[in-house]
Motif scaffolding. Structure first.
Motif, mmCIF file in Angstrom:
data_model
loop_
_atom_site.group_PDB
_atom_site.id
_atom_site.type_symbol
_atom_site.label_atom_id
_atom_site.label_comp_id
_atom_site.label_asym_id
_atom_site.label_seq_id
_atom_site.Cartn_x
_atom_site.Cartn_y
_atom_site.Cartn_z
ATOM 1 N N ARG A 14 13.221 -39.976 92.474
ATOM 2 C CA ARG A 14 13.011 -38.526 92.431
ATOM 3 C C ARG A 14 14.339 -37.795 92.269
ATOM 4 N NH1 ARG A 14 8.624 -38.239 97.374
ATOM 5 N NH2 ARG A 14 6.941 -39.264 96.221
ATOM 6 N N VAL A 17 15.515 -38.230 88.692
ATOM 7 C CA VAL A 17 14.827 -37.322 87.769
ATOM 8 C C VAL A 17 15.386 -35.911 87.890
ATOM 9 C CG1 VAL A 17 12.610 -36.235 87.229
ATOM 10 C CG2 VAL A 17 12.717 -38.686 87.632
ATOM 11 N N SER A 20 18.534 -35.812 86.026
ATOM 12 C CA SER A 20 18.267 -35.820 84.580
ATOM 13 C C SER A 20 17.858 -34.447 84.074
ATOM 14 C CB SER A 20 17.158 -36.819 84.239
ATOM 15 O OG SER A 20 17.616 -38.125 84.373
ATOM 16 N N THR A 55 16.878 -43.756 81.765
ATOM 17 C CA THR A 55 15.420 -43.832 81.861
ATOM 18 C C THR A 55 14.991 -45.184 82.407
ATOM 19 O OG1 THR A 55 15.055 -42.257 80.088
ATOM 20 C CG2 THR A 55 13.290 -43.819 80.494
ATOM 21 N N THR A 58 16.000 -45.541 86.106
ATOM 22 C CA THR A 58 15.120 -44.757 86.983
ATOM 23 C C THR A 58 13.772 -45.443 87.142
ATOM 24 O OG1 THR A 58 16.179 -42.724 86.273
ATOM 25 C CG2 THR A 58 14.043 -42.500 87.319
ATOM 26 N N TYR A 74 7.324 -42.896 86.105
ATOM 27 C CA TYR A 74 8.691 -42.400 85.981
ATOM 28 C C TYR A 74 9.280 -42.729 84.621
ATOM 29 C CZ TYR A 74 9.162 -40.724 90.740
ATOM 30 O OH TYR A 74 9.029 -40.007 91.891
ATOM 31 N N GLN A 78 10.775 -39.730 82.449
ATOM 32 C CA GLN A 78 12.160 -39.758 81.998
ATOM 33 C C GLN A 78 12.265 -39.741 80.474
ATOM 34 O OE1 GLN A 78 14.182 -38.622 84.207
ATOM 35 N NE2 GLN A 78 15.622 -40.309 84.247
#
Length: 93
Positions: A14, A17, A20, A55, A58, A74, A78
């Protein structure tokens, strides 16, 4: 504020993200400003390249902490944040 921090720490993906999203906004604003003054798009290319690696990282972290469903969830999130949004944003600028 403590509740938000606790929610973020349940799954470290989390936080990844959130980073990001912030990075995409910063790069997108810089690139949009650069495109209006004759920029070349290298920042967005950089964002997509680094975003592709981030990505996968994550998604792996999410999979470790949340299982296979979190991995794919996720991963898709991502991809949207790191690849699709920067390409659409720069195309519109």
């Amino acid at each position: 504020m403590q509740d938000i921090l606790d929610w973020l720490l349940i799954n470290p993906a989390r936080i990844m993200v959130a980073l990001s999203i912030a990075f995409t906004i910063i790069i997108g604003r810089a690139e949009a400003g650069g495109k209006t003054t004759g920029g070349s798009g290298w920042l967005t290319l950089f964002r997509i390249g680094i975003g592709a690696l981030f990505t996968l990282a994550t998604a792996v972290v999410a999979g470790i902490f949340g299982g296979i469903g979190a991995f794919f969830g996720y991963l898709l999130l991502q991809i949207l944040v790191c690849v699709v949004i920067p390409m659409v944003w720069v195309d519109k600028a």
